[in-house]
Write an enzyme that holds these catalytic residues in place. Sequence first.
Site, PDB file in Angstrom:
ATOM      1  N   LYS A 218      26.529   1.213  62.796  1.00  0.00           N
ATOM      2  CA  LYS A 218      26.712   2.643  63.064  1.00  0.00           C
ATOM      3  C   LYS A 218      26.983   3.398  61.760  1.00  0.00           C
ATOM      4  O   LYS A 218      26.359   4.389  61.461  1.00  0.00           O
ATOM      5  CB  LYS A 218      27.854   2.837  64.063  1.00  0.00           C
ATOM      6  CG  LYS A 218      28.141   4.281  64.370  1.00  0.00           C
ATOM      7  CD  LYS A 218      29.199   4.434  65.441  1.00  0.00           C
ATOM      8  CE  LYS A 218      29.629   5.905  65.510  1.00  0.00           C
ATOM      9  NZ  LYS A 218      30.654   6.157  66.503  1.00  0.00           N
ATOM     10  N   GLU A 224      30.905  -6.644  56.181  1.00  0.00           N
ATOM     11  CA  GLU A 224      30.236  -7.851  56.675  1.00  0.00           C
ATOM     12  C   GLU A 224      28.728  -7.644  56.776  1.00  0.00           C
ATOM     13  O   GLU A 224      27.922  -8.451  56.308  1.00  0.00           O
ATOM     14  CB  GLU A 224      30.758  -8.225  58.078  1.00  0.00           C
ATOM     15  CG  GLU A 224      32.169  -8.749  58.114  1.00  0.00           C
ATOM     16  CD  GLU A 224      33.214  -7.659  58.263  1.00  0.00           C
ATOM     17  OE1 GLU A 224      32.925  -6.483  57.927  1.00  0.00           O
ATOM     18  OE2 GLU A 224      34.338  -7.984  58.686  1.00  0.00           O
ATOM     19  N   GLY A 287      30.941   2.555  68.754  1.00  0.00           N
ATOM     20  CA  GLY A 287      30.287   1.273  68.463  1.00  0.00           C
ATOM     21  C   GLY A 287      30.264   0.351  69.664  1.00  0.00           C
ATOM     22  O   GLY A 287      29.238  -0.243  70.002  1.00  0.00           O
ATOM     23  N   ARG A 288      31.402   0.217  70.342  1.00  0.00           N
ATOM     24  CA  ARG A 288      31.482  -0.726  71.469  1.00  0.00           C
ATOM     25  C   ARG A 288      30.795  -0.195  72.726  1.00  0.00           C
ATOM     26  O   ARG A 288      30.776  -0.863  73.753  1.00  0.00           O
ATOM     27  CB  ARG A 288      32.948  -1.081  71.754  1.00  0.00           C
ATOM     28  CG  ARG A 288      33.848   0.103  71.965  1.00  0.00           C
ATOM     29  CD  ARG A 288      35.311  -0.291  71.880  1.00  0.00           C
ATOM     30  NE  ARG A 288      36.215   0.846  71.919  1.00  0.00           N
ATOM     31  CZ  ARG A 288      36.593   1.565  70.876  1.00  0.00           C
ATOM     32  NH1 ARG A 288      36.114   1.265  69.680  1.00  0.00           N
ATOM     33  NH2 ARG A 288      37.437   2.565  71.007  1.00  0.00           N
ATOM     34  N   GLU A 373      39.657  -2.958  72.036  1.00  0.00           N
ATOM     35  CA  GLU A 373      39.541  -1.963  70.968  1.00  0.00           C
ATOM     36  C   GLU A 373      39.730  -0.562  71.573  1.00  0.00           C
ATOM     37  O   GLU A 373      40.165   0.364  70.895  1.00  0.00           O
ATOM     38  CB  GLU A 373      38.177  -2.076  70.265  1.00  0.00           C
ATOM     39  CG  GLU A 373      38.212  -1.564  68.831  1.00  0.00           C
ATOM     40  CD  GLU A 373      36.932  -1.817  68.060  1.00  0.00           C
ATOM     41  OE1 GLU A 373      35.883  -1.268  68.434  1.00  0.00           O
ATOM     42  OE2 GLU A 373      36.962  -2.569  67.060  1.00  0.00           O
ATOM     43  N   HIS A 404      38.120 -26.742  84.276  1.00  0.00           N
ATOM     44  CA  HIS A 404      38.555 -28.018  83.705  1.00  0.00           C
ATOM     45  C   HIS A 404      39.313 -27.815  82.394  1.00  0.00           C
ATOM     46  O   HIS A 404      39.483 -28.757  81.617  1.00  0.00           O
ATOM     47  CB  HIS A 404      37.337 -28.928  83.504  1.00  0.00           C
ATOM     48  CG  HIS A 404      36.645 -29.218  84.794  1.00  0.00           C
ATOM     49  ND1 HIS A 404      37.008 -30.265  85.607  1.00  0.00           N
ATOM     50  CD2 HIS A 404      35.665 -28.542  85.442  1.00  0.00           C
ATOM     51  CE1 HIS A 404      36.255 -30.245  86.690  1.00  0.00           C
ATOM     52  NE2 HIS A 404      35.439 -29.204  86.626  1.00  0.00           N
ATOM     53  N   LYS A 528      41.073  -3.890  56.830  1.00  0.00           N
ATOM     54  CA  LYS A 528      39.875  -3.691  55.984  1.00  0.00           C
ATOM     55  C   LYS A 528      40.288  -3.195  54.604  1.00  0.00           C
ATOM     56  O   LYS A 528      39.799  -3.675  53.575  1.00  0.00           O
ATOM     57  CB  LYS A 528      38.971  -2.611  56.597  1.00  0.00           C
ATOM     58  CG  LYS A 528      38.224  -2.994  57.842  1.00  0.00           C
ATOM     59  CD  LYS A 528      37.297  -1.831  58.236  1.00  0.00           C
ATOM     60  CE  LYS A 528      36.761  -2.002  59.631  1.00  0.00           C
ATOM     61  NZ  LYS A 528      36.036  -0.830  60.127  1.00  0.00           N
TER      62      LYS A 528
HETATM   63  O1  F6P Z   1      35.945  -2.526  62.572  1.00  0.00           O
HETATM   64  C1  F6P Z   1      35.689  -2.152  63.884  1.00  0.00           C
HETATM   65  C2  F6P Z   1      34.354  -1.494  64.022  1.00  0.00           C
HETATM   66  O2  F6P Z   1      34.390  -0.231  63.470  1.00  0.00           O
HETATM   67  C3  F6P Z   1      33.909  -1.453  65.466  1.00  0.00           C
HETATM   68  O3  F6P Z   1      34.432  -0.401  66.165  1.00  0.00           O
HETATM   69  C4  F6P Z   1      32.427  -1.409  65.304  1.00  0.00           C
HETATM   70  O4  F6P Z   1      31.754  -1.747  66.499  1.00  0.00           O
HETATM   71  C5  F6P Z   1      32.241  -2.444  64.215  1.00  0.00           C
HETATM   72  O5  F6P Z   1      33.342  -2.240  63.355  1.00  0.00           O
HETATM   73  C6  F6P Z   1      30.956  -2.337  63.454  1.00  0.00           C
HETATM   74  O6  F6P Z   1      30.790  -1.077  62.870  1.00  0.00           O
HETATM   75  P1  F6P Z   1      29.396  -0.590  62.349  1.00  0.00           P
HETATM   76  O7  F6P Z   1      28.453  -0.550  63.500  1.00  0.00           O
HETATM   77  O8  F6P Z   1      29.643   0.771  61.773  1.00  0.00           O
HETATM   78  O9  F6P Z   1      28.929  -1.555  61.306  1.00  0.00           O
END
Ligand code: F6P
Length: 564
Positions: A218, A224, A287-288, A373, A404, A528
Site C-alpha cells: 500500500k 520487508e 491494508g488488512r 490490528e 489432537h 519499526k
Molecule cells: O506494519 C503494519 C502494516 O502497516 C499493515 O497494516 C499493512 O497491512 C502491512 O504493514 C503492509 O503495509 P504495506 O502494504 O504498506 O506494505
Amino acid sequence: MTSTTNDTTGSAIDPTTTTAWEALEAHYLEQTTSLREWFEQDPQRAERFSRTAADLHVDLSKNLITAETMELLLDLAREVDLEGRRAAMFAGEHINTTEDRAVLHTALRRPEGAEPALEVDGQDVDADVHATLRRVYDFADKVRSGEWTGVTGKRIETVVNIGIGGSDLGPAMIYEALKPLAQEGLEARFISNIDPTDAYATTADLDPETTLVIVASKTFTTLETITNARLVREWLLGGLRDRGLDQDLEAEAVRRHFVAVSTALDKVEEFGIDPENAFGFWNWVGGRYSVDSAIGTVLATVLGPDAFEELLAGFHAMDEHFRTAPLEDNVPVLMGMLNVWNVNFQGAETHAVLPYSQYLHRFPAYLQQLTMESNGKSVRWDGSLVSYDTGEVFWGEPGTNGQHAFFQLLHQGTRLIPADFIAFATPNHPLTDGEQDVHELFLANFFAQTKALAFGKTAEEVRAEGTEGALVAAREFSGDRPTTSIMAPKLTPSVLGQLIALYEHITFVQGVVWGINSFDQWGVELGKQLAKGLAPAVAGDEQAIAAEDSSTAALIRYYREHRG
Ligand code: F6P
C-alpha cells in the site's frame, strides 16, 4: 450518496456508562448458565438462535445466551449508535479519525452501476474502482492466455507476490482456499518475511524466465517488501544474465517480469517499475481490508478474473446483509455483540476460529491481522483511555488437526474460549475409505466437538461407564463452553468472500461498542522505528551498542560473537 463530512469528532461513548451495559452486568450475575437445561427446556432453541446471511447458515444456539441476553446486547448496540456508525462507514465519512480518512473497503465490491452512485471527497469511487478492476483483469487475461511473456518470450508459469501483512495474508489465504481453481500450468507463491530464507527458499526452484513478480505494498515503503523486491530483482536478473541476457535488455526484463500494486504510484516508479504495469488503490482502503482491491491481482491472475468477480460478489452479498438486515437478524451484528458479551461480561481473553476445511488453513492467520490490528487498542477514537477489555486474541487451526493438539484445553481447561466452527456440506474432493465417505467422518467430528463442548459429560455419566475414584473427575467434562457453528453448501469464491466480509463486519461492530478506531495501526510503528535505529549497533558500532540498555546490548553482542 455524497459525503465529504467529518462528523466523527467529539467524544466517543464510554459503553460502560450505558443503561444496557449496566443491565448486562446484572443479567450476567443473575443468570445460571446451563446449555443442557436450556436445550431441554426449549426444543426450538437451535431454530431461535440460527440465522442465514447470504449462503451462510449460522447457529448461535450453543453460546451462553438466552433471548434476554441477545435483547440486552442489541440494546447496547443501539445505545452506542451502531446503526449510525455503520451508515457513516458505508457513506464514506471519515470514521478513521486518527488518519482523517474514509473507510470504504465495501466500495471495492459494489457491482458496476450500483445505485445511488458513491462519491466521496470529490472522487467518483465506483468509476475508479471499476476502471482499476478492468486493468487488473486485462493484465490477468494476458498472462493467462500467454500473450504476456517473460523477456525471453517464454510463457509465465509462476506469479510471486511480494508483500506483507494485508498485502500478503489475504492473497495467500485465498489462494490456498481456492487452489483447485488455479489455471493449469500457473501457480502463485508468496514472499513476505524479511528473513532472507523466505526469498531464497521461495525462488530456489523457480525459473526466472517464466516467473512474474507482483510487488504489493500500500505504502511502497515497507522495509520487508522493498528489501525482498530488490532481492528478487537481483535473483531474476542474475538468473537471466547466466542465460546470456544482454545488459541492454535488463530494463526490459524488469518491465516484463515486475508489476506493482500500491497507493503510492510515484514510489513504484522510483523503484524502477513501469507505471504502465502498476495498479493503484486508495488511502480509504486499510491494508488488512485490501484483498478485494488490486492487492488481489495475484488471485485474478492465477485463479482468474471470473473467480475474483465471484469473490467480490460474495463480499458484496454480506455487505448488503450487514447494511440492511434488522439488528436481530443481522449475523455480523449478532456475532460481534456476542464477542462483546464473551469478552466484557464472561471474561474471555481469546477466541478460536476452527475451519473444518483443510483449504482454509490460513484463515485463522488472516483473521489475526484483521481482528487484532483493528481492535487491539487501549484508547477510544477521541483519545480517552478505555476502562474495559477490547480486542481478544484470535487464533486457530483447521479441524481435525486442532483436536489432537489444543482441544484438551478447550474441553477441560480453566479458561473460557469461545470458538467458531466453520464447515461445508459438499466436499472439494469426495473420497471414500472402503464404504466410508470420508467427508462424513470429517463432519461427524465437527458436530461431535461442538456437542461435547456444549453439553460435556457429568460425573454420573462417567461412573455409569464403569469409571471410579479420582479418575471420575479427570474424565468429567463441564460443558457450557460456547461455540458458534457456521456452515455453507460449499467452499466457493462467493462463500469465501461472504466469510471474509462477515469477520470484517464483526470486527467493526466490536470496535463501535468499544468506541475505538478499528482502522488505524499506530501500535506497529514503534518497533519499526527502533529497528531502523538499531542498524548501526547490529552492524557492530561499539559506541552505538554501548548506548543501548544492558539487555539489548548483550543480545547484540551475542549475535556478533556467534554469527557463523
Ligand atoms: O506494519 C503494519 C502494516 O502497516 C499493515 O497494516 C499493512 O497491512 C502491512 O504493514 C503492509 O503495509 P504495506 O502494504 O504498506 O506494505
